[in-house]
Design a protein around this motif. Structure first.
Motif, PDB file in Angstrom:
ATOM      1  N   GLU A  20       0.827  -1.282   0.149  1.00 30.08           N
ATOM      2  CA  GLU A  20       0.093   0.213  -0.142  1.00 30.08           C
ATOM      3  C   GLU A  20       0.880   1.342   0.040  1.00 30.08           C
ATOM      4  OE1 GLU A  20      -2.244   0.691   3.484  1.00 30.08           O
ATOM      5  OE2 GLU A  20      -0.950  -0.083   4.907  1.00 30.08           O
ATOM      6  N   ASN A  21       0.250   2.117  -0.593  1.00 32.74           N
ATOM      7  CA  ASN A  21       0.579   3.596  -0.068  1.00 32.74           C
ATOM      8  C   ASN A  21      -0.424   4.473   0.488  1.00 32.74           C
ATOM      9  OD1 ASN A  21      -1.171   4.431  -2.517  1.00 32.74           O
ATOM     10  ND2 ASN A  21       0.503   4.996  -3.775  1.00 32.74           N
ATOM     11  N   ASP A  22      -0.604   5.754   0.349  1.00 28.98           N
ATOM     12  CA  ASP A  22      -1.535   6.276   1.098  1.00 28.98           C
ATOM     13  C   ASP A  22      -2.891   6.677   0.530  1.00 28.98           C
ATOM     14  OD1 ASP A  22      -0.238   8.081  -0.916  1.00 28.98           O
ATOM     15  OD2 ASP A  22      -0.646   9.974   0.064  1.00 28.98           O
ATOM     16  N   ARG A  23      -2.739   6.052  -0.801  1.00 30.24           N
ATOM     17  CA  ARG A  23      -4.130   6.030  -1.663  1.00 30.24           C
ATOM     18  C   ARG A  23      -4.842   4.634  -2.117  1.00 30.24           C
ATOM     19  NH1 ARG A  23      -3.443  10.965  -5.949  1.00 30.24           N
ATOM     20  NH2 ARG A  23      -1.724   9.882  -6.288  1.00 30.24           N
ATOM     21  N   VAL A  24      -3.930   3.917  -2.298  1.00 24.29           N
ATOM     22  CA  VAL A  24      -4.152   2.730  -2.902  1.00 24.29           C
ATOM     23  C   VAL A  24      -3.619   1.498  -2.096  1.00 24.29           C
ATOM     24  CG1 VAL A  24      -4.110   1.175  -4.909  1.00 24.29           C
ATOM     25  CG2 VAL A  24      -4.278   3.432  -5.126  1.00 24.29           C
ATOM     26  N   LYS A  25      -4.229   0.279  -1.748  1.00 22.45           N
ATOM     27  CA  LYS A  25      -3.557  -0.775  -1.317  1.00 22.45           C
ATOM     28  C   LYS A  25      -4.062  -2.029  -1.961  1.00 22.45           C
ATOM     29  CE  LYS A  25      -6.773  -1.993   2.499  1.00 22.45           C
ATOM     30  NZ  LYS A  25      -7.011  -2.222   3.961  1.00 22.45           N
ATOM     31  N   LEU A  26      -3.249  -3.105  -2.216  1.00 25.44           N
ATOM     32  CA  LEU A  26      -3.214  -4.314  -2.910  1.00 25.44           C
ATOM     33  C   LEU A  26      -3.361  -5.449  -1.857  1.00 25.44           C
ATOM     34  CD1 LEU A  26      -0.549  -4.207  -5.548  1.00 25.44           C
ATOM     35  CD2 LEU A  26      -3.045  -3.365  -5.559  1.00 25.44           C
ATOM     36  N   VAL A  27      -4.437  -6.323  -1.746  1.00 29.39           N
ATOM     37  CA  VAL A  27      -4.564  -7.419  -0.843  1.00 29.39           C
ATOM     38  C   VAL A  27      -4.652  -8.552  -1.797  1.00 29.39           C
ATOM     39  CG1 VAL A  27      -5.163  -6.183   0.839  1.00 29.39           C
ATOM     40  CG2 VAL A  27      -6.675  -7.300  -0.478  1.00 29.39           C
ATOM     41  N   PRO A  28      -4.290  -9.900  -1.598  1.00 25.13           N
ATOM     42  CA  PRO A  28      -4.392 -10.980  -2.295  1.00 25.13           C
ATOM     43  C   PRO A  28      -5.949 -11.114  -2.426  1.00 25.13           C
ATOM     44  CG  PRO A  28      -2.751 -11.606  -0.645  1.00 25.13           C
ATOM     45  CD  PRO A  28      -3.292 -10.179  -0.194  1.00 25.13           C
ATOM     46  N   PHE A  29      -6.130 -11.567  -3.675  1.00 25.60           N
ATOM     47  CA  PHE A  29      -7.610 -11.700  -4.060  1.00 25.60           C
ATOM     48  C   PHE A  29      -7.967 -13.101  -3.369  1.00 25.60           C
ATOM     49  CE2 PHE A  29     -11.113 -12.898  -6.674  1.00 25.60           C
ATOM     50  CZ  PHE A  29     -11.713 -11.817  -7.097  1.00 25.60           C
ATOM     51  N   LEU A  30      -8.704 -13.115  -2.407  1.00 32.91           N
ATOM     52  CA  LEU A  30      -9.565 -14.221  -1.853  1.00 32.91           C
ATOM     53  C   LEU A  30     -10.839 -14.327  -2.297  1.00 32.91           C
ATOM     54  CD1 LEU A  30      -8.439 -13.641   1.507  1.00 32.91           C
ATOM     55  CD2 LEU A  30      -7.092 -15.158  -0.109  1.00 32.91           C
ATOM     56  N   PRO A  31     -11.187 -15.570  -2.808  1.00 36.52           N
ATOM     57  CA  PRO A  31     -12.723 -15.808  -3.417  1.00 36.52           C
ATOM     58  C   PRO A  31     -13.654 -15.456  -2.327  1.00 36.52           C
ATOM     59  CG  PRO A  31     -11.135 -17.523  -4.092  1.00 36.52           C
ATOM     60  CD  PRO A  31     -10.368 -16.722  -3.254  1.00 36.52           C
ATOM     61  N   SER A  32     -13.523 -15.831  -1.277  1.00 30.62           N
ATOM     62  CA  SER A  32     -14.612 -15.731  -0.189  1.00 30.62           C
ATOM     63  C   SER A  32     -14.706 -14.217   0.099  1.00 30.62           C
ATOM     64  CB  SER A  32     -14.072 -16.600   1.062  1.00 30.62           C
ATOM     65  OG  SER A  32     -12.997 -16.070   1.579  1.00 30.62           O
ATOM     66  N   GLU A  33     -13.586 -13.369   0.075  1.00 30.77           N
ATOM     67  CA  GLU A  33     -13.830 -11.889   0.383  1.00 30.77           C
ATOM     68  C   GLU A  33     -14.135 -11.050  -0.905  1.00 30.77           C
ATOM     69  OE1 GLU A  33     -10.734 -10.604   2.681  1.00 30.77           O
ATOM     70  OE2 GLU A  33     -10.494 -12.520   3.853  1.00 30.77           O
TER      71      GLU A  33
END
Length: 237
Positions: A20-33
């Motif tokens: 992440e930075n102050d405007r965007v974040k990446l998280v692993p794509f989890l099907p359940s979420e």
């Protein structure tokens, strides 16, 4: 896929739980979420898939079976992230997906792909922010928290001018055009290279695609591209 079971990301490198930075974040794509929300956001926007070799999807199950179970999860060279905007009302808000594919620890190389930004977030900070975060992770040295890769590729249909421009804006350089690089699914008639079919072709209903190949390598990164990418990610207009 049973969403009650833990999802095995199965990538060839350890995957951070958050970039992440102050405007965007990446998280692993989890099907359940993320699968239901992503499908709900794309279902009325088939044009997002015009130049991609897969999609659009008829249902969440189709999305999971085709893209996640059929392509990404079994492949240790691929990983998918959900892109979240931290600035939107009700943030963080899902804005699309991005990932890596054809990753090779033996050759210290990867390809940035699976890039879909939802229409309302296009031409904002989202795509450049997500791309920059992945480039930092891929190309920064191990000592700086990155993977220490030497090469990140970007491939785009020659008709997809906006994708090529997005890559070039982030410092990628064109290496050439791969002619007839792939046969597209039969329903991708608008994304072909315009070439005819020879008599007796074994895939007569599948048009061919020409692909622009671009790359950003470690020496580009350390020679000024890192600073350029960081500046783009910090722009407010």
């Amino acid at each position: 896929m049973s969403e009650s079971l833990p999802y095995d990301i199965n990538f060839c490198f350890p995957v951070p739980q958050l970039l992440e930075n102050d405007r965007v974040k990446l998280v692993p794509f989890l099907p359940s979420e993320h699968a239901d929300a992503f499908f709900a956001a794309i279902r009325a926007h088939d044009a997002l898939f015009t130049y991609l070799p897969w999609g659009p999807f008829a249902s969440v199950d189709d999305l999971l079976a085709t893209l996640i179970v059929g392509r990404i999860q079994p492949d240790p060279g691929s990983v998918l992230f959900a892109v979240l905007d931290k600035t939107a009302p009700g943030a963080p808000q899902l804005t699309g997906i991005i990932g890596l594919l054809d990753t090779s620890p033996a050759h210290l190389s990867t390809e940035l792909g699976f890039v879909i930004t939802l229409p309302r977030f296009q031409r904002t900070h989202v795509t450049s922010g997500a791309t920059g975060l992945l480039l930092r992770w891929a190309l920064d040295a191990l000592a700086a928290g990155g993977l220490g890769l030497r090469r990140v590729a970007w491939k785009a249909n020659t008709l997809n001018v906006s994708s090529v421009r997005a890559a070039e804006r982030m410092g990628f350089r064109q290496e050439g055009v791969l002619r007839w690089e792939r046969a597209l699914p039969a329903w991708k008639t608008e994304a072909g290279n315009g070439g005819g079919m020879r008599e007796g072709d074994t895939l007569p209903n599948c048009v061919g695609r020409d692909t622009v190949l671009l790359s950003l390598c470690w020496d580009d990164w350390e020679g000024g591209a890192r600073e350029s990418v960081n500046a783009i990610m910090q722009r407010r207009s």
